[in-house]
Write a protein that holds these residues in place. Structure first.
Motif, PDB file in Angstrom:
ATOM      1  N   LEU A   1      -1.052  10.742   2.216  1.00 48.44           N
ATOM      2  CA  LEU A   1      -0.901   9.783   1.133  1.00 48.44           C
ATOM      3  C   LEU A   1       0.512   9.785   0.552  1.00 48.44           C
ATOM      4  O   LEU A   1       1.031   8.734   0.155  1.00 48.44           O
ATOM      5  CB  LEU A   1      -1.915  10.101   0.030  1.00 48.44           C
TER       6      LEU A   1
ATOM      7  N   PRO B   1       3.519   6.887   3.788  1.00 48.68           N
ATOM      8  CA  PRO B   1       4.011   5.596   3.282  1.00 48.68           C
ATOM      9  C   PRO B   1       5.526   5.562   3.095  1.00 48.68           C
ATOM     10  O   PRO B   1       6.169   4.533   3.359  1.00 48.68           O
ATOM     11  CB  PRO B   1       3.274   5.447   1.944  1.00 48.68           C
TER      12      PRO B   1
ATOM     13  N   GLU C   1      -7.769   4.197   4.637  1.00 44.68           N
ATOM     14  CA  GLU C   1      -7.828   3.144   3.627  1.00 44.68           C
ATOM     15  C   GLU C   1      -6.850   3.415   2.494  1.00 44.68           C
ATOM     16  O   GLU C   1      -6.158   2.492   2.026  1.00 44.68           O
ATOM     17  CB  GLU C   1      -9.252   3.024   3.082  1.00 44.68           C
ATOM     18  N   ASN C   2      -6.770   4.661   2.067  1.00 50.84           N
ATOM     19  CA  ASN C   2      -5.878   4.993   0.967  1.00 50.84           C
ATOM     20  C   ASN C   2      -4.414   5.011   1.378  1.00 50.84           C
ATOM     21  O   ASN C   2      -3.539   4.612   0.601  1.00 50.84           O
ATOM     22  CB  ASN C   2      -6.285   6.342   0.362  1.00 50.84           C
ATOM     23  N   THR C   3      -4.129   5.455   2.593  1.00 54.12           N
ATOM     24  CA  THR C   3      -2.745   5.452   3.080  1.00 54.12           C
ATOM     25  C   THR C   3      -2.248   4.029   3.263  1.00 54.12           C
ATOM     26  O   THR C   3      -1.103   3.701   2.907  1.00 54.12           O
ATOM     27  CB  THR C   3      -2.643   6.236   4.398  1.00 54.12           C
ATOM     28  N   ILE C   4      -3.089   3.182   3.813  1.00 53.66           N
ATOM     29  CA  ILE C   4      -2.741   1.767   3.993  1.00 53.66           C
ATOM     30  C   ILE C   4      -2.453   1.113   2.649  1.00 53.66           C
ATOM     31  O   ILE C   4      -1.472   0.373   2.488  1.00 53.66           O
ATOM     32  CB  ILE C   4      -3.886   1.033   4.739  1.00 53.66           C
ATOM     33  N   LYS C   5      -3.302   1.400   1.670  1.00 52.45           N
ATOM     34  CA  LYS C   5      -3.124   0.829   0.331  1.00 52.45           C
ATOM     35  C   LYS C   5      -1.849   1.345  -0.313  1.00 52.45           C
ATOM     36  O   LYS C   5      -1.073   0.575  -0.894  1.00 52.45           O
ATOM     37  CB  LYS C   5      -4.337   1.168  -0.530  1.00 52.45           C
ATOM     38  N   ARG C   6      -1.621   2.655  -0.213  1.00 54.52           N
ATOM     39  CA  ARG C   6      -0.426   3.251  -0.831  1.00 54.52           C
ATOM     40  C   ARG C   6       0.863   2.707  -0.214  1.00 54.52           C
ATOM     41  O   ARG C   6       1.873   2.519  -0.910  1.00 54.52           O
ATOM     42  CB  ARG C   6      -0.482   4.779  -0.681  1.00 54.52           C
TER      43      ARG C   6
ATOM     44  N   GLY D   1       1.236  -0.242   0.975  1.00 56.21           N
ATOM     45  CA  GLY D   1       1.360  -1.678   0.730  1.00 56.21           C
ATOM     46  C   GLY D   1       1.170  -2.516   1.974  1.00 56.21           C
ATOM     47  O   GLY D   1       1.664  -3.642   2.064  1.00 56.21           O
TER      48      GLY D   1
ATOM     49  N   PRO E   1      -0.866  -4.881   4.459  1.00 56.92           N
ATOM     50  CA  PRO E   1      -2.018  -5.781   4.398  1.00 56.92           C
ATOM     51  C   PRO E   1      -3.166  -5.225   5.241  1.00 56.92           C
ATOM     52  O   PRO E   1      -2.986  -4.928   6.425  1.00 56.92           O
ATOM     53  CB  PRO E   1      -1.480  -7.081   4.999  1.00 56.92           C
ATOM     54  N   ALA E   2      -4.348  -5.044   4.640  1.00 55.35           N
ATOM     55  CA  ALA E   2      -5.464  -4.389   5.310  1.00 55.35           C
ATOM     56  C   ALA E   2      -5.853  -5.086   6.603  1.00 55.35           C
ATOM     57  O   ALA E   2      -6.260  -4.427   7.566  1.00 55.35           O
ATOM     58  CB  ALA E   2      -6.661  -4.317   4.363  1.00 55.35           C
ATOM     59  N   GLU E   3      -5.725  -6.412   6.638  1.00 59.05           N
ATOM     60  CA  GLU E   3      -6.119  -7.158   7.839  1.00 59.05           C
ATOM     61  C   GLU E   3      -5.190  -6.908   9.023  1.00 59.05           C
ATOM     62  O   GLU E   3      -5.514  -7.237  10.166  1.00 59.05           O
ATOM     63  CB  GLU E   3      -6.183  -8.657   7.539  1.00 59.05           C
TER      64      GLU E   3
END
Length: 317
Positions: free
Chosen positions: A219, A223, A254-259, A261, A263-265
């Protein structure tokens, strides 16, 4: 920013990828029951419902050969043209003596004029391995090489440790690196935090993992590296078509992707039927995604070491 090639130097990169998953399977929900762990937690947080497991007849070498056979079904490969074989594993057959790439070499009947060596890296191994192979080939005027990944962590799992038994699966992959590439390297960064190595280590020949420490590492550090690689390549987040992150666990991803920034898709999470396959997780993803021909791909592997590596590959026009 595209990859530049010095005049007279052969352009090398990824031509094709194939994989192998063993027939052996472990029902992760049944494992959850055995560990008295909530099934919903296993499905939603770990994200793994079934795990591929080596059976008695499986080995690093046999799995690598099976992956190569799958590769030959996709693209024409003349064994006589292969000049380099690199195998990434931390759990080799026979304790790594002889090096497993030499055993693969023998099974494939490759030329004696073929360099073979193993590298011992875990979840960052594919991103590292691609650069190692390409640099080695470029330095020695080679045109075709193979990068194998196979790390059967099932060999070192403690059957009573739910932190690892519910997570790791076995798999193998092979990537054809050639002078007829579909994707070439644009930019990459490599990092190590050896002081944090106790978060993932082998003790008395069994794997030990501090899940919280690994989660915090992913995390906090991944990023930052992703952003640095994008800056180095003079790209923005929206310029990347596909983000392939090491498939550690659903919650961590999910948290690493969000941190980061991202795009989840654009960042697939597909570990329900594979689990964490260590150095094979990114090539397993990439193999599935190549059919859609993404223009720009960012790959990021992170884990044991602690080691992390991020690279951007661009499609050859």
């Amino acid at each position: 920013m595209t990859n530049s090639v010095t005049k007279g130097q052969t352009m090398l990169g990824i031509q094709s990828i194939a994989s192998y998953l063993p027939k052996g399977r472990v029902d992760n929900l049944e494992q959850a029951d055995r560990f008295e762990t909530d099934r919903e937690f296993v499905e939603q947080k770990i994200g793994v419902t079934t795990l591929p497991r080596f059976e008695a007849e499986d080995s690093v070498v046999s799995a690598s050969i099976a992956a190569f056979k799958s590769l030959c079904e996709k693209v024409s490969v003349d064994p006589a043209d292969i000049e380099c074989v690199v195998l990434c594993t931390q759990n080799p057959d026979n304790g790594g003596l002889p090096h497993n790439s030499a055993l693969v070499h023998a099974e494939l009947g490759l030329s004696e004029d073929c360099a073979c060596f193993d590298i011992g890296l875990g979840c960052s191994g594919y991103v590292y391995g691609l650069s190692v192979v390409q640099a080695f080939m470029a330095a020695n005027g080679m045109k075709k090489g193979l990068l194998f990944t196979c790390d059967p962590y099932s060999r070192i799992l403690n059957p009573e440790d739910k932190n690892t038994c519910l997570l790791f699966g076995d798999a193998a992959s092979v990537t054809l690196i050639s002078d007829s590439p579909r994707y070439t390297l644009s930019s990459a960064k490599f990092s190590t935090k050896g002081a944090g190595s106790e978060a993932l280590q082998k003790n008395s020949n069994l794997l030990e993992m501090n899940g919280r420490a690994v989660f915090n590492f992913a995390l906090q550090d991944v990023p930052k590296q992703i952003k640095r690689v994008l800056e180095s390549a003079e790209l923005k987040m929206e310029d990347v078509d596909l983000f392939l992150l090491h498939q550690g666990s659903r919650f961590m991803l999910e948290n690493t992707i969000k941190r980061a920034g991202i795009p989840a898709e654009k960042a697939p999470i597909k570990l329900a039927e594979t689990g964490n396959t260590v150095s094979s997780s990114i090539p397993l993803l990439l193999e599935k995604e190549l059919d859609s021909s993404p223009g720009t791909i960012l790959m990021s592997g992170f884990g044991v070491g602690l080691s992390w590596a991020t690279a951007i590959y661009t499609q050859v026009k």
